[in-house]
Write an enzyme that holds these catalytic residues in place. Structure first.
Site, PDB file in Angstrom:
ATOM      1  N   ASP A 199      -2.193  -1.412   9.236  1.00 45.27           N
ATOM      2  CA  ASP A 199      -2.083  -2.576   8.356  1.00 45.27           C
ATOM      3  C   ASP A 199      -1.392  -2.037   6.926  1.00 45.27           C
ATOM      4  O   ASP A 199      -1.115  -0.884   6.785  1.00 45.27           O
ATOM      5  CB  ASP A 199      -3.646  -2.753   8.124  1.00 45.27           C
ATOM      6  CG  ASP A 199      -4.417  -1.667   7.641  1.00 45.27           C
ATOM      7  OD1 ASP A 199      -4.177  -0.526   7.760  1.00 45.27           O
ATOM      8  OD2 ASP A 199      -5.147  -1.999   6.569  1.00 45.27           O
ATOM      9  N   GLU A 200      -0.947  -3.264   6.185  1.00 46.39           N
ATOM     10  CA  GLU A 200      -0.309  -2.854   4.710  1.00 46.39           C
ATOM     11  C   GLU A 200       0.642  -1.874   4.498  1.00 46.39           C
ATOM     12  O   GLU A 200       0.157  -1.053   3.453  1.00 46.39           O
ATOM     13  CB  GLU A 200      -1.889  -3.078   4.076  1.00 46.39           C
ATOM     14  CG  GLU A 200      -2.576  -4.143   4.126  1.00 46.39           C
ATOM     15  CD  GLU A 200      -3.972  -4.095   3.104  1.00 46.39           C
ATOM     16  OE1 GLU A 200      -4.169  -5.170   2.461  1.00 46.39           O
ATOM     17  OE2 GLU A 200      -4.594  -3.071   2.903  1.00 46.39           O
TER      18      GLU A 200
END
Lengths: 664, 664
Positions: free
Chosen positions: B296-297
């Site tokens: 993620d991210e």
């Protein structure tokens, strides 16, 4: 005593020997660090780690132990290294000097430094500018070298986590001996590799393995606490005899669920051979120099009934069973001594034939202790420190090892009284409730054994006791949280507010009243899940109420602040039964509490009526008072093994209402 | 749904699939025993031991596990043995039949029997005649096979005892997956023997050894809970790069206390060699079939700044950083698969080039989850289940994995949605406060994932949630006891009654408001010891107050019971600041709370005045209302990161006072 007066303002328990207050405070924030000078010592180093982590719990600041920087530090200096085994009489003194931006803790030994760290932790408080420690110089040392607590793990087995958290609590109040009562009729609680039937047949599966005990002793050692084992012989020994009936004075078989109270046979050599091997094994497991052989309450029935034993008594020129026990103790003392231990026994072991090196623990009182000291024996006081008797802290606090007959001893004789031990006999406690029976009252006993004899202000003691109490939950004890869960459980509901209101003004019956009334089975297997098991041994609410009533009456009914608070409490209590009663009916455990709930509300209503008379300076009618006093008498009767503690002060109000000036 | 209606009366959470109530109850007393038929299974046998010991905690009756005698027994029958590793999709069903003097629990697998034992424990309640279980037939099975909770142990390290007690809590509400977020920028929390600098340089000393983790996985397994490890790559990886900067896309050195957000370099083979060896090692430690790689991210800054990486993107025909991450994930998926694990990643990993075998965990919502399912990917919902956002339980409860876009999926597509996971991100929790952020709200999420979709009665949920809450403390969680200790600590005093009164009507600010306002340092080393850390995420007192106000208004101001309770609460609150204010000034931690304490009393006074108008059916003056509403507006502003939750209902009373019939 000027110094003690100053120290009364601090939240310290036990109070130090000397406190010199200064001006200002040292702010404890994230920059806090610890520096160690002096000897490198593993025990002290471990203690500093624990201190840092406890300081985090006490503040919520995530400290890491780091080397001191920029001079902002607590400097700890111990002169000498610690021994691998803690010893009685080691110098436990320390000096703690707190300055506005640092502090020094110095001690001859690591043990003293440990105590100083506990003092430091108690000094930390939130202030308007941050967590802080007041500027102060403390010079401290214990009054007695033996400050112990006995935990009976026989009547109810206590898992290791119970022992560990209680050792943490003891260390927090500077106690230094945990006396483990490891064998009794109801259970044999330690693994013997030489005689495995001891634990296999004698424990119902609940016992400590040797490796667990070894680890636990190290845990206690790291906290400055000696572990003294007790194996109670020749009486209190049914659990031994389940697996080894041949040791008994009467014929077996024996069982943990029978109520027989057998005694070992002191006339056969096999008994001593067994004990020699057993004590040898245990002497290896328990490093402490002392070894407790019990020796209390020997029931003569089996000896009387055994012709072989009676003939032994006569043929050896003994007069009675007491002489036979003395003979047993002499033999036992030689065995204990052979294994390099000093024998301890309860009062009954005292007999001129025993060497002066033994230590006598008195459950009978200062008289017995003084008599022993006069004969040259060393002693410990436990009389007056029985936590299972559910006395108020003030009553324990008033008991001094050197009072009564002991006060008249010579200094040399007095020096033989080494201290004392609180006792947590476990017939009526479980792992869940034991903390609430030990704490916080045990801290008052700890203070009696540590602090100067002159420290006797009961008001200060209670103020500090309530502060130390929540600190002890931060240490890991459950004396407050566990009873709350018990209330939920018996109520079967989340909303316990009205049950709590009632519970807060109840106390368990005192002394042995409950044990006598519930007729415990031999293995103590009754559920201890009633309200009496969850209410505090001492009601703080009721004590505060009593103090309010005192000050209201002493003020000539002019203390408006007090009367407002009294009225608010009585009002809350007077309406409590209406809310609580329907709920009590829903639980079989709480039906027995209904009369107490009714009494609380009825007594409080009487108190409110009395207040009205007092408010109006109107004498209450005699007939009314007579009626109320009969209500009080009935409300003072124990119910469901509990006492409603607010009755006496309410009665004072009712009485007072008969004496005010004006008749209606 | 008739059966669910019946089950709403029971204190069960999660509600079973089917409940058929009967008449009467089975009394649970000391004669209770357990009989096992069917397969001999070590997991089930251990579970029965734990069940018996928990039953003792729930009743205070000292049960020993003994063979059933005289037919009075709970008979447990599992058809098949358990596997050594728990598997997704195992049949977890069970049937529990309680009769007036015995009960039968049957299940295809031990896992179902474990769930049935938890149901049995929840059914035990005190009744007028004893602890009892109602006569009932329950047929139960989970709606979703994956009912998880993520605990982030990176932002704040959580010692093993925190994990263990939370696993016990999960088992009590039939959750079955603990997702451990083991690496992130702030810390690398597991020992690698192949790459020891991961924990040595990346953890500040706070990490799990492999042997601890091994033991913990067995602990969780015995409670029917799979442990899924997450190692977040290629972003969220600063802690890896402190020891192994050569893996990064930008030049080091890296440090745990910097705020850099680096990314691994997916263009160098060395990265994959490292990950292959590392994942191989971890695949051996964690037996579960799933392996979470985060994903993620990913912050593109380092990739954008690195010409070598940009040229790799172009030379491989990729369009952008997203394509590069997809390339990385493809390579990673092959490695994970080579080590016999199925890869899980957060939403961002979804890319058509990845095989359908991977599992997507959605923090973005049902839309993203539905899109994945349509493409043939399996998925889990975490959107809506973030416990760190401090939402009320009802808001989490309303989130259904198969609602929104997912409701329109075909049955086959729906079957790809395996369940969900609550997430406890740990920026703002410590070992002390984490339980109070997870529980009891997590039980509402557990119900959403276990119970039939139709189970949606919020009132019933809250009633049962408050009952399950105190049961969870008996399981060992500290969500109620720890905050109490925190209040004592910040107050520096034993008497916290008035602070508690205030705290009980406050909630922390929601979503990311606090994280944004306190500007956490990179290593999160700020003290989390303020009142906001100790107040409950959801105020029960305020919710009850709001309900009372609702029912008073809806009754046309005729509900006398409600208005009495409202008046009592408002009265208590209106005088609270007078008591509390001087105490707040004594603690630097509580000064920030003074405006909230003032607001509570002022708002309550306004509420009392509004009640007076309503009582007299007198319209309140417009000017007065205007003044009060401006007070309400100000009182609704967050202060000290907290919200005063009673303002809205009081405002309703003020509003209502403008509409009653009669003008003065």
């Amino acid at each position: 005593m000027v110094l003690a007066q100053a120290s009364l303002q601090l939240n310290l328990m036990p109070l130090p020997a000397s406190v010199q207050p200064g001006a200002g405070q040292w702010i404890i924030d994230s920059s806090f660090s610890v520096a160690m000078t002096g000897v490198q010592d593993p025990m002290l180093s471990a203690a500093v780690d624990k201190f840092v982590s406890q300081l985090s719990r006490e503040t919520g600041i995530p400290f890491k132990r780091t080397a001191a920087q920029h001079g902002a530090a607590l400097t700890i200096h111990a002169e000498h290294k610690s021994e691998s085994t803690l010893e009685l009489g080691e110098d436990e003194s320390y000096e703690l000097t707190v300055n506005p931006s640092d502090a020094q803790l110095t001690a001859p030994n690591p043990l003293g430094a440990l105590h100083g760290l506990q003092t430091f932790l108690q000094l930390v408080e939130p202030t308007p500018t941050g967590f802080a420690v007041p500027v102060v110089t403390i010079k401290d040392a214990p009054r007695f070298p033996w400050r112990g607590m006995l935990i009976d793990v026989c009547r109810h087995y206590m898992p290791m986590d119970v022992l560990r958290r209680n050792v943490d609590g003891m260390a927090a109040v500077k106690m230094n001996v945990l006396h483990l009562h490891l064998s009794d009729n109801e259970g044999f609680r330690i693994e013997s590799k030489k005689f495995p039937k001891l634990q296999e047949d004698g424990s119902n599966g609940s016992y400590y393995t040797q490796s667990e005990m070894h680890e636990f002793i190290a845990y206690a050692h790291d906290r400055g606490i000696r572990v003294v084992p007790e194996f109670d012989v020749p009486g209190h020994s049914r659990s031994w005899l389940v697996g080894y009936p041949e040791l008994a004075s009467g014929s077996g078989p024996y069982s943990l669920v029978s109520t027989v109270d057998p005694v070992m046979d002191p006339t056969q050599e096999a008994t001593y051979k067994f004990l020699d091997k057993f004590i040898g094994e245990m002497a290896g497991l328990f490093p402490d120099a002392y070894f407790h052989i019990g020796g209390d309450e020997v029931n003569g029935a089996q000896w009387n009934a055994n012709p072989k034993i009676q003939s032994f008594i006569h043929s050896h020129g003994m007069k009675n069973n007491q002489d036979l026990q003395a003979y047993f103790n002499q033999r036992l003392q030689k065995i204990v001594s052979k294994h390099h231990k000093t024998m301890i026994g309860w009062d009954e072991v005292l007999h001129p034939d025993l060497p002066k090196s033994i230590l006598v623990q008195s459950w009978r009182g200062q008289q017995s202790l003084a008599a022993a000291a006069k004969q040259g024996y060393s002693g410990l006081l436990s009389y007056g420190y029985y936590l299972d008797l559910i006395w108020p802290a003030s009553r324990h606090y008033a008991v001094d090892p050197l009072s009564g007959d002991a006060a008249a001893l010579t200094p040399e004789e007095k020096s033989r009284i080494l201290g004392g031990e609180s006792c947590m006999w476990a017939e009526l406690v479980t792992p869940e409730s034991i903390d609430s029976r030990i704490w916080p009252r045990n801290a008052a006993i700890a203070e009696r054994l540590w602090s100067p004899q002159e420290v006797q202000d009961v008001g200060s003691m209670y103020r500090r006791l309530s502060e130390v109490s929540w600190h002890l939950e931060l240490v890991g004890l459950t004396h407050r949280s566990a009873p709350t869960e018990m209330l939920h459980r018996m109520f079967g509901s989340d909303d316990i507010a009205s049950l709590r209101t009632l519970a807060d003004v109840l106390e368990p019956v005192k002394d042995y009243a409950r044990a006598e009334s519930i007729k415990l089975p031999a293995d103590n297997s009754v559920p201890l899940n009633h309200l009496v098991d969850a209410v505090s041994p001492e009601s703080d609410v009721a004590r505060d109420f009593r103090d309010l009533v005192q000050s209201y009456i002493q003020s000539g009914y002019k203390d408006h602040d007090a009367v407002e608070k009294i009225r608010a409490l009585l009002t809350k209590w007077s309406v409590n039964d209406a809310k609580l009663h329907p709920q009590l009916e829903q639980s079989f455990l709480l039906k027995e509490v209904e009369p107490l709930s009714q009494d609380l509300s009825a007594v409080s209503a009487a108190g409110l009526a009395a207040l009205d008379y007092l408010d109006k300076s109107e004498t209450s009618p005699d007939a009314w008072r007579t009626l109320q006093l009969s209500l009080m008498t009935s409300a003072k009767t124990p119910k469901a093994e509990m006492l409603l503690i607010i009755v006496d002060p309410v009665q004072q109000l009712v009485d007072a209402s008969g004496h005010v000036g004006r008749t209606p």
